[in-house]
Design a protein around this motif. Structure first.
Motif, PDB file in Angstrom:
ATOM      1  N   LEU A  50     -15.160   8.816  -1.003  1.00 52.69           N
ATOM      2  CA  LEU A  50     -14.130   9.579  -1.712  1.00 52.69           C
ATOM      3  C   LEU A  50     -14.760  10.688  -2.529  1.00 52.69           C
ATOM      4  O   LEU A  50     -14.246  11.810  -2.595  1.00 52.69           O
ATOM      5  N   VAL A  51     -15.884  10.360  -3.163  1.00 51.04           N
ATOM      6  CA  VAL A  51     -16.567  11.320  -4.012  1.00 51.04           C
ATOM      7  C   VAL A  51     -17.429  12.255  -3.176  1.00 51.04           C
ATOM      8  O   VAL A  51     -17.403  13.480  -3.356  1.00 51.04           O
ATOM      9  N   ASN A  52     -18.178  11.685  -2.232  1.00 48.53           N
ATOM     10  CA  ASN A  52     -19.192  12.461  -1.519  1.00 48.53           C
ATOM     11  C   ASN A  52     -18.638  13.277  -0.349  1.00 48.53           C
ATOM     12  O   ASN A  52     -19.240  14.278   0.047  1.00 48.53           O
ATOM     13  N   LYS A  53     -17.493  12.871   0.218  1.00 40.91           N
ATOM     14  CA  LYS A  53     -16.972  13.536   1.415  1.00 40.91           C
ATOM     15  C   LYS A  53     -15.583  14.146   1.220  1.00 40.91           C
ATOM     16  O   LYS A  53     -14.977  14.618   2.178  1.00 40.91           O
ATOM     17  N   GLY A  54     -15.063  14.100  -0.009  1.00 46.36           N
ATOM     18  CA  GLY A  54     -13.785  14.736  -0.278  1.00 46.36           C
ATOM     19  C   GLY A  54     -12.593  14.019   0.312  1.00 46.36           C
ATOM     20  O   GLY A  54     -11.544  14.631   0.560  1.00 46.36           O
ATOM     21  N   ILE A  55     -12.703  12.720   0.549  1.00 47.80           N
ATOM     22  CA  ILE A  55     -11.601  11.946   1.119  1.00 47.80           C
ATOM     23  C   ILE A  55     -10.620  11.555   0.011  1.00 47.80           C
ATOM     24  O   ILE A  55     -11.012  11.271  -1.116  1.00 47.80           O
ATOM     25  N   GLU A  56      -9.341  11.508   0.356  1.00 51.08           N
ATOM     26  CA  GLU A  56      -8.320  11.163  -0.621  1.00 51.08           C
ATOM     27  C   GLU A  56      -8.380   9.680  -1.002  1.00 51.08           C
ATOM     28  O   GLU A  56      -8.611   8.824  -0.141  1.00 51.08           O
ATOM     29  N   MET A  57      -8.145   9.402  -2.266  1.00 50.78           N
ATOM     30  CA  MET A  57      -8.046   8.017  -2.726  1.00 50.78           C
ATOM     31  C   MET A  57      -6.681   7.448  -2.345  1.00 50.78           C
ATOM     32  O   MET A  57      -5.644   8.052  -2.601  1.00 50.78           O
ATOM     33  N   THR A  58      -6.705   6.286  -1.725  1.00 56.10           N
ATOM     34  CA  THR A  58      -5.493   5.541  -1.403  1.00 56.10           C
ATOM     35  C   THR A  58      -5.782   4.065  -1.650  1.00 56.10           C
ATOM     36  O   THR A  58      -6.775   3.543  -1.135  1.00 56.10           O
ATOM     37  N   TYR A  59      -4.959   3.415  -2.415  1.00 53.07           N
ATOM     38  CA  TYR A  59      -5.106   1.972  -2.605  1.00 53.07           C
ATOM     39  C   TYR A  59      -3.779   1.389  -3.052  1.00 53.07           C
ATOM     40  O   TYR A  59      -2.868   2.118  -3.455  1.00 53.07           O
ATOM     41  N   TYR A  60      -3.648   0.068  -2.947  1.00 53.82           N
ATOM     42  CA  TYR A  60      -2.371  -0.531  -3.325  1.00 53.82           C
ATOM     43  C   TYR A  60      -2.568  -1.882  -4.006  1.00 53.82           C
ATOM     44  O   TYR A  60      -3.547  -2.585  -3.775  1.00 53.82           O
ATOM     45  N   THR A  61      -1.592  -2.199  -4.848  1.00 52.85           N
ATOM     46  CA  THR A  61      -1.485  -3.507  -5.479  1.00 52.85           C
ATOM     47  C   THR A  61      -0.620  -4.390  -4.594  1.00 52.85           C
ATOM     48  O   THR A  61       0.422  -3.955  -4.099  1.00 52.85           O
ATOM     49  N   THR A  62      -1.059  -5.611  -4.389  1.00 51.43           N
ATOM     50  CA  THR A  62      -0.361  -6.521  -3.480  1.00 51.43           C
ATOM     51  C   THR A  62       0.685  -7.357  -4.227  1.00 51.43           C
ATOM     52  O   THR A  62       0.577  -7.561  -5.442  1.00 51.43           O
ATOM     53  N   PRO A  63       1.688  -7.861  -3.499  1.00 50.92           N
ATOM     54  CA  PRO A  63       2.704  -8.704  -4.153  1.00 50.92           C
ATOM     55  C   PRO A  63       2.144 -10.011  -4.697  1.00 50.92           C
ATOM     56  O   PRO A  63       2.656 -10.559  -5.670  1.00 50.92           O
ATOM     57  N   GLU A  64       1.081 -10.533  -4.053  1.00 52.96           N
ATOM     58  CA  GLU A  64       0.472 -11.777  -4.518  1.00 52.96           C
ATOM     59  C   GLU A  64      -1.009 -11.781  -4.185  1.00 52.96           C
ATOM     60  O   GLU A  64      -1.467 -11.012  -3.335  1.00 52.96           O
ATOM     61  N   VAL A  65      -1.745 -12.656  -4.834  1.00 53.16           N
ATOM     62  CA  VAL A  65      -3.197 -12.747  -4.618  1.00 53.16           C
ATOM     63  C   VAL A  65      -3.469 -13.670  -3.425  1.00 53.16           C
ATOM     64  O   VAL A  65      -2.984 -14.805  -3.404  1.00 53.16           O
ATOM     65  N   PRO A  66      -4.250 -13.223  -2.426  1.00 58.66           N
ATOM     66  CA  PRO A  66      -4.612 -14.121  -1.322  1.00 58.66           C
ATOM     67  C   PRO A  66      -5.279 -15.390  -1.844  1.00 58.66           C
ATOM     68  O   PRO A  66      -6.055 -15.340  -2.802  1.00 58.66           O
ATOM     69  N   PRO A  67      -4.989 -16.545  -1.232  1.00 64.13           N
ATOM     70  CA  PRO A  67      -5.474 -17.835  -1.768  1.00 64.13           C
ATOM     71  C   PRO A  67      -6.981 -17.909  -1.983  1.00 64.13           C
ATOM     72  O   PRO A  67      -7.441 -18.378  -3.024  1.00 64.13           O
ATOM     73  N   GLN A  68      -7.781 -17.483  -0.994  1.00 61.75           N
ATOM     74  CA  GLN A  68      -9.234 -17.571  -1.174  1.00 61.75           C
ATOM     75  C   GLN A  68      -9.715 -16.636  -2.268  1.00 61.75           C
ATOM     76  O   GLN A  68     -10.621 -16.979  -3.037  1.00 61.75           O
ATOM     77  N   LEU A  69      -9.117 -15.449  -2.365  1.00 63.49           N
ATOM     78  CA  LEU A  69      -9.491 -14.514  -3.429  1.00 63.49           C
ATOM     79  C   LEU A  69      -9.148 -15.104  -4.792  1.00 63.49           C
ATOM     80  O   LEU A  69      -9.921 -14.971  -5.748  1.00 63.49           O
ATOM     81  N   ARG A  70      -8.002 -15.769  -4.898  1.00 61.79           N
ATOM     82  CA  ARG A  70      -7.628 -16.418  -6.160  1.00 61.79           C
ATOM     83  C   ARG A  70      -8.651 -17.500  -6.522  1.00 61.79           C
ATOM     84  O   ARG A  70      -9.096 -17.591  -7.673  1.00 61.79           O
ATOM     85  N   GLU A  71      -9.040 -18.301  -5.535  1.00 56.97           N
ATOM     86  CA  GLU A  71     -10.022 -19.365  -5.785  1.00 56.97           C
ATOM     87  C   GLU A  71     -11.345 -18.782  -6.275  1.00 56.97           C
ATOM     88  O   GLU A  71     -11.902 -19.236  -7.283  1.00 56.97           O
ATOM     89  N   TYR A  72     -11.855 -17.759  -5.583  1.00 59.08           N
ATOM     90  CA  TYR A  72     -13.129 -17.172  -5.960  1.00 59.08           C
ATOM     91  C   TYR A  72     -13.029 -16.435  -7.297  1.00 59.08           C
ATOM     92  O   TYR A  72     -13.967 -16.461  -8.104  1.00 59.08           O
ATOM     93  N   GLY A  73     -11.914 -15.759  -7.532  1.00 56.98           N
ATOM     94  CA  GLY A  73     -11.746 -15.050  -8.796  1.00 56.98           C
ATOM     95  C   GLY A  73     -11.780 -15.995  -9.978  1.00 56.98           C
ATOM     96  O   GLY A  73     -12.432 -15.730 -10.999  1.00 56.98           O
ATOM     97  N   ARG A  74     -11.091 -17.110  -9.853  1.00 56.49           N
ATOM     98  CA  ARG A  74     -11.071 -18.083 -10.953  1.00 56.49           C
ATOM     99  C   ARG A  74     -12.440 -18.739 -11.144  1.00 56.49           C
ATOM    100  O   ARG A  74     -12.850 -19.004 -12.281  1.00 56.49           O
ATOM    101  N   LYS A  75     -13.130 -18.977 -10.048  1.00 53.78           N
ATOM    102  CA  LYS A  75     -14.495 -19.513 -10.171  1.00 53.78           C
ATOM    103  C   LYS A  75     -15.401 -18.521 -10.890  1.00 53.78           C
ATOM    104  O   LYS A  75     -16.229 -18.905 -11.725  1.00 53.78           O
ATOM    105  N   ALA A  76     -15.239 -17.254 -10.565  1.00 55.20           N
ATOM    106  CA  ALA A  76     -16.073 -16.228 -11.183  1.00 55.20           C
ATOM    107  C   ALA A  76     -15.796 -16.115 -12.680  1.00 55.20           C
ATOM    108  O   ALA A  76     -16.720 -15.906 -13.478  1.00 55.20           O
TER     109      ALA A  76
END
Length: 398
Positions: free
Chosen positions: A224-250
């Motif tokens: 995005l910074v080095n090649k002039g590409i547009e930023m695109t990202y989104y917030t999800t309706p819910e946290v994926p189960p494995q991501l929730r597990e790892y996030g809480r462990k972290a």
């Protein structure tokens, strides 16, 4: 309760943290380098007092500011900036004024250094890419043999964002890197093919989750910074189960207390030995502050909540009092860069998607390299609608 908020005017949305603290009966005191008259009216109304310093990097000035406010208002119970740039200074001020509600300097090593994060992930049972501290070219070649060769990523051991990050794909790239080796510590990391997801959370003094959310980001933020590409990202309706597990462990592993955090993970799009299969998550790095830009607001739109209020309740009561009424939409951030010409005009974007739009504005120049010059933030029920919106906004003229 006396709460000193450091640099409450930047990012400008941070006035909302101060506002919610004030609503919960907290005496909010600000320290910054902006003239008082330049503060937004909403921030002025949230602050009991504001102390201007000439240079926030001058610790003596910051120390005197805290001492002055403590003399005026009594013992300081909290001091926070919610900004990773001031993380070390915040910690030093807490220690010098015996403020026990936040992290102190001796606890920062695991939070700031990318190389120090890796053993913590492994001890928590979270897979993470191998890396090594950059020394000389011979050591780099030995590391390349250990991980099976190119490509690798090199990036500052301590730092935020994608600046000064490169992908090395061959010996010529390696030679170039060592011929131009920066004078600050770097790490070299095995290349992982995947998208970046974040686990964002507000936790109490015992690392218990009061709020959690997740965001999808493109595979290479550096591009995005080095090649002039547009930023695109989104917030999800819910946290994926494995991501929730790892996030809480972290949260537990990194001993996070009473903070709003932004942890980054890879979601593998190619299986990698010793890391995982396609669709599984791999620990990348921890950031001990809210996600950047308008991401907290995007969480509000996607989840129909108020993260500023939840954070303020955490600080004031060590609990969440705002009910969880739920939300199930995607909130998408799409951007444009002035260096490109687009198929659809700004007016056409607003005409077609006005009913979905939550924010639409020009971004400050200091953020435009990564975030784009013009941003559009909208909500949709499905991922297909999100993709159609992004294509409409970011489609270039031929």
């Amino acid at each position: 309760m006396n709460f000193i908020f450091i640099s409450p005017n930047f990012p400008h949305t941070y006035w909302q943290f101060c506002d919610r603290l004030r609503r919960n009966g907290v005496n909010v005191l600000g320290i910054g380098d902006a003239p008082y008259d330049d503060l937004e009216q909403s921030l002025k109304e949230a602050l009991t007092e504001y102390y201007k310093v000439d240079n926030m990097e001058d610790y003596d000035q910051m120390y005197r500011a805290v001492a002055y406010l403590a003399h005026r208002h009594g013992r300081i119970d909290w001091l926070e900036s919610n900004n990773e740039y001031w993380l070390e200074q915040d910690a030093r001020l807490r220690e010098d004024f015996n403020i026990t509600t936040g992290v102190h300097p001796d606890e920062l090593a695991l939070w700031k250094s990318k190389s120090a994060m890796k053993p913590v992930y492994r001890e928590a049972g979270i897979p993470t890419a191998r890396n090594h501290k950059v020394t000389d070219k011979d050591a780099a070649k030995k590391f390349l043999e250990e991980i099976g060769g190119y490509p690798v990523i090199v990036k500052p051991d301590i730092g935020v964002g994608a600046a000064d990050t490169w992908k090395l794909e061959n010996d010529n790239d390696l030679d170039w890197f060592y011929d131009n080796l920066p004078d600050h510590p770097y790490v070299m990391e095995e290349f992982v093919v995947g998208n970046i997801w974040s686990y964002d959370a507000i936790c109490d003094a015992d690392s218990n989750v009061l709020f959690e959310s997740s965001n999808w980001f493109p595979p290479s933020i550096a591009d995005l910074v080095n090649k002039g590409i547009e930023m695109t990202y989104y917030t999800t309706p819910e946290v994926p189960p494995q991501l929730r597990e790892y996030g809480r462990k972290a949260l537990k592993a990194f001993k996070v207390r009473s903070r709003y955090v932004h942890f980054e993970f890879f979601c593998l799009t190619e299986a990698r030995k010793n890391l995982g299969n396609v669709g599984e998550f791999v620990g990348l790095e921890v950031n001990m502050r809210p996600a950047g830009g308008y991401t907290p607001d995007m969480m509000n739109y996607a989840r129909n909540t108020d993260v500023y209020e939840i954070w303020a309740e955490m600080a004031a009561y060590n609990e969440r009092r705002l009910p969880d009424i739920g939300g199930d939409q995607y909130c998408i951030y799409a951007s444009r860069k002035d260096i490109h010409q687009y198929l659809h005009t700004h007016e056409e974007v607003l005409e077609k998607y006005g009913d979905h739009m939550k924010m639409c504005e020009r971004m400050p120049d200091v953020l435009s390299g990564a975030m784009g010059n013009q941003m559009y933030t909208a909500v949709f029920d499905t991922l297909d609608e999100v993709k159609e919106f992004v294509d409409f906004v970011e489609h270039h003229k031929c």
